[in-house]
Enzyme design. Structure first.
Site, mmCIF file in Angstrom:
data_model
loop_
_atom_site.group_PDB
_atom_site.id
_atom_site.type_symbol
_atom_site.label_atom_id
_atom_site.label_comp_id
_atom_site.label_asym_id
_atom_site.label_seq_id
_atom_site.Cartn_x
_atom_site.Cartn_y
_atom_site.Cartn_z
ATOM 1 N N HIS A 57 0.844 -1.195 0.000
ATOM 2 C CA HIS A 57 0.000 0.000 0.000
ATOM 3 C C HIS A 57 0.880 1.246 0.000
ATOM 4 C CE1 HIS A 57 -3.497 -2.347 1.764
ATOM 5 N NE2 HIS A 57 -2.492 -3.073 2.228
ATOM 6 N N TYR A 58 0.312 2.364 -0.461
ATOM 7 C CA TYR A 58 0.884 3.644 -0.048
ATOM 8 C C TYR A 58 -0.103 4.312 0.893
ATOM 9 C CZ TYR A 58 -1.774 5.938 -3.913
ATOM 10 O OH TYR A 58 -2.733 6.389 -4.780
ATOM 11 N N THR A 59 0.413 5.172 1.768
ATOM 12 C CA THR A 59 -0.450 5.773 2.788
ATOM 13 C C THR A 59 -1.271 6.933 2.240
ATOM 14 O OG1 THR A 59 1.277 7.311 3.473
ATOM 15 C CG2 THR A 59 1.191 5.157 4.600
ATOM 16 N N GLU A 129 2.326 -0.768 4.697
ATOM 17 C CA GLU A 129 2.022 0.604 4.299
ATOM 18 C C GLU A 129 3.327 1.364 4.116
ATOM 19 O OE1 GLU A 129 -0.658 2.257 3.580
ATOM 20 O OE2 GLU A 129 -2.387 1.148 4.390
ATOM 21 N N HIS A 191 -2.642 -3.057 -3.378
ATOM 22 C CA HIS A 191 -4.019 -2.834 -2.953
ATOM 23 C C HIS A 191 -4.929 -2.680 -4.163
ATOM 24 C CE1 HIS A 191 -6.650 -0.679 0.313
ATOM 25 N NE2 HIS A 191 -7.134 -1.848 -0.052
ATOM 26 N N ASP A 201 -3.503 2.269 -5.113
ATOM 27 C CA ASP A 201 -2.175 2.154 -4.512
ATOM 28 C C ASP A 201 -1.637 0.720 -4.688
ATOM 29 O OD1 ASP A 201 -4.312 1.508 -2.647
ATOM 30 O OD2 ASP A 201 -2.819 1.354 -1.071
#
Length: 830
Positions: A57-59, A129, A191, A201
């Site tokens: 994921h990226y936040t 993340e 994700h 993401d």
């Protein structure tokens, strides 16, 4: 033993409690109770690891906000968080991995998700993340906007990942994979892979290939990709097969056979993972090649079945057809021969009595027998090699269909080419036009009573039997006052055709492109206009626009901020208008609910033509259709192409103001002459679009009408195939008054347009400015009535019907009576 297992599972909870309240002895009791039970170990072979997936994921927010979102109660969570350098909210001098949830516990990072047959992946995955903050914007002016990640109204700018982050991620991922051997290469995912309609993401800048080089995740082999790419360049896979293949790889996609929004999102997610330099959500040969290369490498047990289905379904890339010239243009003896002997070396052609020409290009024959309507032609006894011969057919032709037969081409094995041009128009003697006395009387009576002007042309059996001008091309000066010396109408006057543009520009272009196999009207619109996406656009077909069943309202008044959809739909710029058309204009009703005659449909069709031909609509039809037919007075934006205002019949007296009652930005207030009246065409498209803007004369329209009556060609120019014309003019199922764009007489459903005498096969169109066309193949007849009915004052109608142009209150301006009297003149005098 069950009690012991239960106590062991609760150990962490009890330890936490003991630290808070000091009950260490309580913990000891539980441990002693457990170890007191007799316990031995025997490993079953029937088990697997709980963790199946590693999800990246990226936040989308900075470190401190990420901590708040992932740690504080009531939010989400992940097993690991990796900060990035140069983030002001991250205060530690050293970049490090932060564990938020133990790997044995369930973190809330995946949400509603699917991968490789499993749903709700929180129970079966480890989530990482990574702090990375894209800048995303939405166009909030979009109507009925669905908040999808890959919606055309959303723009995201993705930054590169911090290289130090990726170093830590690689080390962490290797450790996770070592501890969880059931995570296969294809189970290291983003994700967006597991929730493509909701998430994008870790984005297209995530270094999936770099991870693959470190032994993390999947990637394709270039040689295998090349093989599949070449295969799919020649024969593209169907959208159904791609949906099926995406499902095999792991995506949760339903095989619908339609390039719907879910498919667009899934293809975008796949491209972000494996083709990050080409994220467009469209099925192309490269995307298909990558997918099949991945399946070949990681799921080889499925590749044979996929390729078998591909072979069964594959359709070649459409090869364009050169229409060539002439209505007959064949080599004899026919090379593609039927097993039905008496169908070979025969043809049919249209001609008129005492007319016609046949051309013979001899290749290497010495003699041939050629028969027209059963009579043998008198040709040279000995043909010379590579010579062209031309013979008149005047003694052998008849009105309508004529037969051609070729026999005894000698020596055996040699060939000749036979060509027959299309019929051309002839002008009948003026004296015969007296049979139109009733027509002349009605129009002249209207002229005397105040109707502005008209030009009428009638052609029958290849002859122009009526061509007359009535009244005035211009009666009013700028400002509205009557001219002291009004300008007389001429038969050479050019008229604003208004919606007859739809037929004689847009439909002519479409029929040509369909004949050349460059457009298929049964295909989705976004096959040709890829950005035509969202809100159900993917399911609309080209023919839905032609039959006015796509679901659009009659018009969008782009030219004014005071339009039904609001100021966000105001556009007096062609590029902006195109953008609104392709991704913003909403549907009023569902697809194929009912036919709603709409200018929007034909605006989109003109964009489609421009995309396929790589030319502006006006340049394409003028250079590829009108000029080859010898027409120089049929064109868009004529004042920009050397014409002067005096050559045109004037339309509205006070611009687009309806007698001074309408106002909008840049509204025209002068007499319109040589400028397209339609506000959308003039202001929002620069004068060139598919629904309005074409100017022409009755003489040029006569040639175009004869082209239709000829089945697609005129003289030595072939514009489209007869079968394509048949497809466009045949009645639409459930609505006999429509063909593909063309309006049809049907069985008297449109008497106000076609009159009561038109055959059921008659077709044509009308135009708002006062133009009407009727083409009736049953009688080999065409009627062209061009008027400037709108060049008249605005008056109040009786019975409180509101204001109207005075010219539209006359019989000449209502069409049907004139058309009826023309039919009577023709049919009563046959």
């Amino acid at each position: 033993m069950q009690h012991c297992v239960k106590y062991q599972l609760k150990w962490r909870t009890i330890l936490a409690s003991s630290r808070r309240i000091g009950f260490i002895s309580l913990l000891t009791i539980f441990v002693v109770s457990c170890t007191a039970l007799p316990l031995s170990h025997m490993q079953s072979k029937n088990y697997s690891q709980r963790i199946k997936f590693l999800v990246m994921h990226y936040t989308a927010i900075d470190y401190q906000k990420s901590v708040t979102a992932l740690v504080d109660e009531g939010g989400l969570s992940s097993h690991y968080l990796i900060p990035e350098r140069n983030d002001p909210s991250y205060q530690d001098s050293q970049l490090k991995v932060i564990q938020l949830v133990d790997e044995s516990s369930r973190a809330w990072h995946a949400g509603e998700s699917y991968w490789q047959g499993r749903e709700d992946l929180n129970d079966q995955s480890i989530g990482i993340e990574i702090v990375n903050v894209p800048v995303c914007m939405r166009d909030n002016t979009a109507v009925d906007l669905k908040k999808r990640e890959n919606d055309p109204s959303r723009l995201c700018i993705f930054p590169d990942y911090d290289p130090k982050q990726i170093e830590l991620l690689i080390t962490l991922s290797k450790d996770i994979l070592a501890r969880n051997p059931d995570i296969s290469p294809t189970a290291v995912i983003g994700h967006s892979d597991i929730a493509p309609t909701r998430k994008n993401d870790p984005g297209p800048r995530f270094p999936w290939y770099q991870l693959y080089q470190e032994g993390i995740g999947a990637w394709y082999d270039n040689d295998t990709l090349g093989t599949y790419w070449e295969m799919f360049n020649a024969y593209p896979p169907s959208i159904s097969l791609m949906q099926h293949a995406l499902g095999i790889y792991g995506y949760g996609i339903v095989e619908t056979g339609i390039a719907d929004s879910a498919t667009l999102d899934t293809l975008s997610a796949f491209q972000m993972h494996f083709l990050p330099w080409s994220v467009n959500g469209k099925l192309d040969s490269q995307t298909a090649g990558v997918l099949f290369a991945l399946i070949d490498k990681y799921f080889p047990q499925h590749i044979d079945a996929l390729l078998t289905r591909y072979e069964e379904e594959k359709q070649p890339v459409p090869q364009t057809t050169n229409l060539g010239y002439y209505q007959v243009n064949e080599v004899y003896p026919n090379t593609d021969r039927s097993t039905r002997e008496w169908v070979n070396d025969r043809n049919i052609f249209k001609s008129y009595a005492n007319e016609g020409e046949i051309i013979v290009d001899n290749l290497d024959a010495q003699s041939a027998d050629i028969y027209v309507n059963g009579e043998k032609l008198n040709i040279d006894n000995t043909l010379q090699p590579y010579q062209r011969y031309s013979y008149s057919l005047a003694r052998r032709t008849k009105n309508g269909e004529n037969t051609l037969r070729v026999e005894n081409v000698l020596p055996e094995g040699n060939t000749i080419r036979v060509m027959i041009p299309f019929p051309t128009l002839k002008i009948e003697e003026a004296a015969k036009s007296q049979k139109f006395a009733k027509v002349d009387k009605l129009i002249n009576s209207d002229i005397d009573a105040g109707f502005p002007g008209a030009v009428l042309l009638v052609l029958k059996d290849g002859k122009v039997i009526k061509r007359s001008a009535y009244g005035y091309a211009r009666k009013f000066a700028d400002g509205g006052q009557a001219l002291q010396h009004p300008i007389k109408m001429q038969t050479t006057q050019l008229f604003d055709l208004a919606s007859n543009t739809k037929m004689f520009a847009t439909n002519f272009a479409l029929m040509k492109l369909v004949s050349e196999v460059k457009i298929d009207v049964t295909r989705p619109i976004n096959d040709y206009l890829p950005e035509y996406q969202g809100q159900g656009r993917e399911g609309r077909l080209v023919r839905d626009l032609l039959t006015h069943t796509a679901g659009y309202s009659p018009q969008v008044r782009f030219f004014t901020k005071d339009n039904e959809l609001g100021p966000q739909f105001f556009s007096q710029n062609k590029k902006q208008t195109e953008h609104l058309l392709l991704s913003r204009v909403p549907f009023e009703i569902g697809r194929k609910t009912k036919a709603i005659y709409s200018d929007t449909d034909y605006m989109l069709l003109s964009l489609l033509i421009e995309r396929v031909t790589h030319e502006p609509l006006d340049l394409y039809v003028e250079q590829q259709i009108y000029h080859p037919l010898g027409l120089s007075n049929t064109l868009f934006n004529p004042l920009q192409k050397g014409f002067t205002k005096s050559q045109f019949a004037a339309t509205e007296i006070m611009g687009n103001t309806r007698g001074g009652t309408v106002d909008f930005e840049n509204v025209r207030t002068y007499v319109l002459q040589g400028e397209v009246h339609d506000e959308k065409a003039f202001h929002s498209f620069g004068g060139v679009t598919g629904h309005a803007g074409l100017f022409s004369t009755v003489n040029d329209l006569a040639v175009l009408s004869q082209t239709l009556l000829n089945g697609g060609g005129y003289a030595k120019t072939k514009v489209f195939e007869p079968a394509v014309l048949d497809e466009f003019v045949k009645p639409e199922e459930g609505n006999g008054s429509f063909g593909l764009g063309w309006r049809r007489a049907g069985h008297g459903e449109r008497k106000w347009h076609f009159g009561p005498y038109a055959s059921p096969y008659a077709y044509g169109h009308t135009g708002w400015t006062g133009t009407v066309t009727v083409i009736d193949p049953e009688y080999d007849l065409a009627i062209i009535l061009l008027t400037n009915a709108r060049h008249s004052e605005i008056v109040e109608q009786e019975d409180d019907k509101g204001p109207e142009f005075r010219g539209k209150l006359f019989e000449t301006g209502k069409y049907g009576s004139i058309i009826s009297l023309v039919y009577e003149a023709v049919l009563d005098n046959q």
